[in-house]
Write a protein that holds these residues in place. Structure first.
Motif, PDB file in Angstrom:
ATOM      1  N   THR A 104       0.857  -1.184   0.000  1.00  8.17           N
ATOM      2  CA  THR A 104       0.000   0.000   0.000  1.00  8.17           C
ATOM      3  C   THR A 104       0.892   1.232   0.000  1.00  8.17           C
ATOM      4  O   THR A 104       1.857   1.315   0.781  1.00  8.17           O
ATOM      5  CB  THR A 104      -0.918   0.023   1.226  1.00  8.17           C
ATOM      6  OG1 THR A 104      -1.781  -1.118   1.175  1.00  8.17           O
ATOM      7  CG2 THR A 104      -1.766   1.289   1.268  1.00  8.17           C
ATOM      8  N   LEU A 105       0.588   2.179  -0.875  1.00  8.60           N
ATOM      9  CA  LEU A 105       1.320   3.439  -0.947  1.00  8.60           C
ATOM     10  C   LEU A 105       0.349   4.559  -0.607  1.00  8.60           C
ATOM     11  O   LEU A 105      -0.650   4.748  -1.301  1.00  8.60           O
ATOM     12  CB  LEU A 105       1.910   3.651  -2.343  1.00  8.60           C
ATOM     13  CG  LEU A 105       2.958   2.627  -2.789  1.00  8.60           C
ATOM     14  CD1 LEU A 105       3.379   2.890  -4.233  1.00  8.60           C
ATOM     15  CD2 LEU A 105       4.176   2.653  -1.876  1.00  8.60           C
ATOM     16  N   THR A 106       0.650   5.292   0.448  1.00  7.26           N
ATOM     17  CA  THR A 106      -0.226   6.364   0.925  1.00  7.26           C
ATOM     18  C   THR A 106       0.403   7.711   0.641  1.00  7.26           C
ATOM     19  O   THR A 106       1.523   7.993   1.090  1.00  7.26           O
ATOM     20  CB  THR A 106      -0.488   6.217   2.436  1.00  7.26           C
ATOM     21  OG1 THR A 106      -1.100   4.942   2.673  1.00  7.26           O
ATOM     22  CG2 THR A 106      -1.410   7.316   2.937  1.00  7.26           C
ATOM     23  N   ALA A 107      -0.309   8.524  -0.119  1.00 11.33           N
ATOM     24  CA  ALA A 107       0.211   9.829  -0.550  1.00 11.33           C
ATOM     25  C   ALA A 107      -0.233  10.917   0.406  1.00 11.33           C
ATOM     26  O   ALA A 107      -1.409  10.973   0.791  1.00 11.33           O
ATOM     27  CB  ALA A 107      -0.267  10.140  -1.962  1.00 11.33           C
ATOM     28  N   ARG A 108       0.713  11.783   0.758  1.00  8.63           N
ATOM     29  CA  ARG A 108       0.417  12.896   1.661  1.00  8.63           C
ATOM     30  C   ARG A 108       1.099  14.161   1.148  1.00  8.63           C
ATOM     31  O   ARG A 108       2.160  14.097   0.531  1.00  8.63           O
ATOM     32  CB  ARG A 108       0.911  12.610   3.084  1.00  8.63           C
ATOM     33  CG  ARG A 108       0.358  11.360   3.724  1.00  8.63           C
ATOM     34  CD  ARG A 108       0.861  11.222   5.162  1.00  8.63           C
ATOM     35  NE  ARG A 108       0.389  10.004   5.782  1.00  8.63           N
ATOM     36  CZ  ARG A 108       1.068   8.849   5.787  1.00  8.63           C
ATOM     37  NH1 ARG A 108       2.260   8.793   5.220  1.00  8.63           N
ATOM     38  NH2 ARG A 108       0.563   7.777   6.368  1.00  8.63           N
ATOM     39  N   ALA A 109       0.515  15.290   1.478  1.00 10.92           N
ATOM     40  CA  ALA A 109       1.158  16.586   1.263  1.00 10.92           C
ATOM     41  C   ALA A 109       1.822  16.989   2.573  1.00 10.92           C
ATOM     42  O   ALA A 109       1.144  17.098   3.602  1.00 10.92           O
ATOM     43  CB  ALA A 109       0.128  17.628   0.841  1.00 10.92           C
ATOM     44  N   GLU A 110       3.132  17.178   2.557  1.00  7.29           N
ATOM     45  CA  GLU A 110       3.842  17.565   3.779  1.00  7.29           C
ATOM     46  C   GLU A 110       5.138  18.273   3.419  1.00  7.29           C
ATOM     47  O   GLU A 110       5.458  18.441   2.240  1.00  7.29           O
ATOM     48  CB  GLU A 110       4.104  16.350   4.665  1.00  7.29           C
ATOM     49  CG  GLU A 110       4.768  15.168   3.990  1.00  7.29           C
ATOM     50  CD  GLU A 110       4.825  13.965   4.920  1.00  7.29           C
ATOM     51  OE1 GLU A 110       5.043  14.142   6.129  1.00  7.29           O
ATOM     52  OE2 GLU A 110       4.642  12.831   4.438  1.00  7.29           O
ATOM     53  N   ARG A 111       5.886  18.685   4.420  1.00  7.11           N
ATOM     54  CA  ARG A 111       7.156  19.367   4.201  1.00  7.11           C
ATOM     55  C   ARG A 111       8.283  18.410   4.531  1.00  7.11           C
ATOM     56  O   ARG A 111       8.244  17.687   5.515  1.00  7.11           O
ATOM     57  CB  ARG A 111       7.246  20.649   5.045  1.00  7.11           C
ATOM     58  CG  ARG A 111       6.156  21.656   4.685  1.00  7.11           C
ATOM     59  CD  ARG A 111       6.343  22.989   5.396  1.00  7.11           C
ATOM     60  NE  ARG A 111       7.481  23.738   4.876  1.00  7.11           N
ATOM     61  CZ  ARG A 111       7.471  24.448   3.758  1.00  7.11           C
ATOM     62  NH1 ARG A 111       6.381  24.503   3.009  1.00  7.11           N
ATOM     63  NH2 ARG A 111       8.541  25.101   3.371  1.00  7.11           N
ATOM     64  N   VAL A 112       9.310  18.417   3.647  1.00 10.66           N
ATOM     65  CA  VAL A 112      10.411  17.467   3.752  1.00 10.66           C
ATOM     66  C   VAL A 112      11.720  18.232   3.662  1.00 10.66           C
ATOM     67  O   VAL A 112      11.850  19.189   2.900  1.00 10.66           O
ATOM     68  CB  VAL A 112      10.331  16.419   2.616  1.00 10.66           C
ATOM     69  CG1 VAL A 112      11.503  15.456   2.690  1.00 10.66           C
ATOM     70  CG2 VAL A 112       9.014  15.658   2.677  1.00 10.66           C
TER      71      VAL A 112
END
Length: 506
Positions: A97-105
C-alpha cells in the motif's frame, strides 16, 4: 459658397466619415472575428472523452467501415477500464500500500520544502519484483489536493492499469483509494509517478522506482539504485544530496540503475573506472562494450543501467549523476570527482546488432509526428503553443492502430526546443536519426530525447490494446499541449476529462 453648396460639402464629409468608420469596423472585424473564433474553438468541452478527441490518422492503413460522421472517431467499443490483468484467483506475489500525503520534507542541510510523499518519504518506496510476479499496489490518497494517480512509466501494463487520469481512470481524491494489478513481465528498471496535474505533482516528489529482476537474479555482484530528482533546485540521489556512499567490495561489479525523474536531461559518467551501458529503458543492450571518457545522456523519464567495476586496490569509484554522485567502494573509501566529459555515448551505434523480431520495412502503418510551435489559443489562453502536425491541442492527431500492426513513426522537431518523447504501453525501437541508420544494439526506448532540428524514425508493434498517451515528458510541455494518443480500433473510454471533471491528465 451658397447654402446648397455648403450643405453638399457637409454631406460629403459625413459620408466619408461613415465610409472610414465602416472600413475601420470591417478591418477590426477581420481581425477580431477570426481571433474570437479561434478563442472559442480552443476550449475543449466541459466534459469529454479523449476517444473523441482530434482527427483519426490511420497511417496509410485501413480505416474502419463504421464511423460516426466524416472523419469521426468511434464512440463505442470495449472500454479501456475492462482491459485488465486476467483474474485467475492467484494471490499477488508482491502486495503493498502506498499512501500519498502533502507535507514538508528536508533534504540535507537545506530548509524544508513542500512535497508529496508516499508512506512518508520521497522518493516513495521502491517496488521490487521478479519476472512473472503478480504485483498489486493499493494507492491511498490521504491529503494530495486535486486528486492523484500512479502511472507505471515504461512498464507495458494492461491499459486499465496505466494510471492516467481522464483516460484510464478518475483521479483518486483525498480520502479515496485505487488498486493497480499487473504481472511484471518485463525485467528492468522503471519508475512510477502521478499522471494527474503531473507537471506539479511529479516535481513535488509523487514518484518512486520499480525494479524487476530476472528469476535467477542479476549477473553483477551488487545492485544499486540511483534515482535522481531535483527538489527546489537541489539535486538528490535516492533522496539524498551530495555524494551518496554505497559499500561494495573491491573487485566487484555493481549494476547501477540510474532513473531520471526530472523534466530535463541528466548527464551520467563514471570517475575512476571504465563502465558498460548494459540496459536502456529496461531493455538489455546487446554486446555492450567498455566506455571511458564519455558520458551517457539520460532523457527526462529515461533510465540506464551501468555495469561499474570497483577497483581492487581499495579505492572507490564514483558514478556522477548531474551534480550528485554515488560512491562505490569499501566503507570509508572515497573517489575523485571529475568534470563531465565532452563526448557522449551514441546509442545509435553502441553495442552489436541483434534481430528485432519483426520487419519495420513492411509496416502496416506509417505515421508522422511533427513537433512545431505557433501563436494561438489553448484552453482559451493566448500564447505561443506546441503543435503536432501543425495542429494545436485538442485538435491533434489520434494515431489509429489494430492489434498486430507494425507501425513506424517519423518524429521531427522544428519547435526550437528539445523534447523527451514518451509513448505509454509500448517500447519503440530507433531505426534512424537524421537519416543515419542504427548500426548498434537494437535501441529500444520509451523516453527518447528529440532535439530541435532532429528527426527520428522509430517502430513498434501494436501488441497492447487501449488508448495510450504519446507525449513530451518535459511535463510543462505536455501541459502546454504537446500530447497525442495511440488508439486501437474497437476501444473507447467512459472516463471523462475537461474543466467540469476532477481529471487533469497532463
Amino acid at each position: 459658397m451658397s447654402p446648397s453648396e455648403s450643405s453638399q460639402v457637409v454631406g460629403d464629409r459625413a459620408r466619408r466619415r461613415r465610409v472610414r468608420l465602416a472600413v475601420a469596423f470591417l478591418a477590426t472585424a477581420a481581425v477580431v472575428v477570426p481571433l474570437g473564433w479561434m478563442w472559442v474553438a480552443s476550449f475543449a468541452p466541459a466534459s469529454f472523452s479523449v476517444a473523441r478527441m482530434g482527427t483519426p490518422d490511420y497511417g496509410g492503413g485501413p480505416a474502419p467501415a463504421h464511423r460516426h460522421g466524416p472523419g469521426a472517431l468511434a464512440a463505442t467499443g470495449r472500454d479501456v477500464r475492462a482491459i485488465v490483468e486476467p483474474d485467475t484467483g492467484r494471490a499477488p506475489d508482491v502486495a503493498l500500500t502506498l499512501t500519498a500525503r502533502a507535507e514538508r520534507v528536508r533534504f540535507g542541510s537545506g530548509p524544508p520544502v513542500a512535497a508529496y510523499t508516499l508512506n512518508g518519504t520521497t522518493p516513495g518506496p521502491t517496488v521490487r519484483a521478479r519476472a512473472g510476479d503478480l504485483v498489486q499496489v493499493t494507492f491511498v490518497n490521504e491529503s494530495v489536493p486535486g486528486g492523484a494517480t500512479l502511472h507505471w512509466h515504461g512498464i507495458d501494463v494492461p491499459n486499465a492499469e496505466d494510471g492516467v487520469a481522464g483516460v484510464t481512470q478518475d483521479a483518486v481524491r483525498p480520502g479515496q483509494s485505487h488498486t493497480y494489478r499487473f504481472v511484471a513481465r518485463q525485467v528492468g528498471t522503471y519508475w512510477y509517478h502521478s499522471h494527474q496535474v503531473s507537471h506539479e505533482q511529479v516535481v513535488k516528489g509523487l514518484l518512486g522506482a520499480v525494479v524487476v529482476l530476472p528469476r535467477e537474479g542479476v549477473a553483477e555482484d551488487a545492485d544499486v539504485l540511483a534515482l535522481t530528482h531535483l527538489y527546489a533546485g537541489r539535486r538528490t540521489v535516492a533522496g539524498r544530496t551530495g555524494a551518496v556512499p554505497v559499500v561494495v567490495r573491491p573487485g566487484a561489479v555493481a549494476r547501477v540503475r540510474v532513473v531520471n525523474t526530472d523534466n530535463g536531461i541528466v548527464p551520467v559518467w563514471v570517475s575512476g573506472a571504465a563502465y558498460r551501458v548494459v540496459a536502456v529503458d529496461g531493455t538489455d543492450v546487446h554486446g555492450p562494450t567498455p566506455v571511458s571518457g564519455r558520458s551517457v545522456v539520460v532523457p527526462a523519464g529515461g533510465r540506464v543501467d551501468l555495469a561499474v567495476p570497483v577497483p581492487v586496490g581499495g579505492s572507490a569509484v564514483r558514478v556522477e549523476v548531474g551534480g550528485a554522485a554515488v560512491v562505490l567502494g569499501p566503507a570509508g573509501s572515497s573517489g575523485t570527482a571529475t568534470r563531465a566529459p565532452r563526448d557522449t555515448v551514441d546509442l545509435l551505434s553502441y553495442g552489436t546488432p541483434a534481430p528485432l523480431g519483426f520487419d519495420p520495412g513492411r509496416a502496416d502503418r506509417r505515421f508522422e509526428y511533427a513537433i512545431g510551435r505557433r501563436p494561438g489559443f489553448v484552453r482559451g489562453r493566448p500564447g505561443v503553443w506546441w503543435t503536432v502536425n501543425g495542429h494545436l491541442y485538442p485538435s491533434v492527431p489520434m494515431f489509429m492502430v489494430s492489434p498486430g500492426d507494425v507501425a513506424t513513426m517519423r518524429i521531427a522537431n522544428s519547435s526550437g526546443e528539445t523534447h523527451p518523447m514518451h509513448l505509454h504501453g509500448h517500447h519503440v525501437v530507433v531505426l534512424a536519426r537524421d537519416g543515419v541508420r542504427a548500426t548498434g544494439s537494437p535501441w529500444w526506448t520509451d523516453s527518447l530525447e528529440v532535439r530541435s532540428g532532429q528527426t527520428y524514425e522509430v517502430a513498434f508493434v501494436a501488441d497492447n490494446p487501449g488508448i495510450w498517451m504519446d507525449h513530451c515528458h518535459n511535463l510543462p510541455h505536455a501541459r502546454e499541449g504537446l500530447v497525442a494518443h495511440v488508439m486501437y480500433e474497437g476501444v473507447t473510454t467512459g472516463v471523462r476529462t475537461g474543466r467540469d471533471t476532477v481529471n487533469s491528465p497532463e
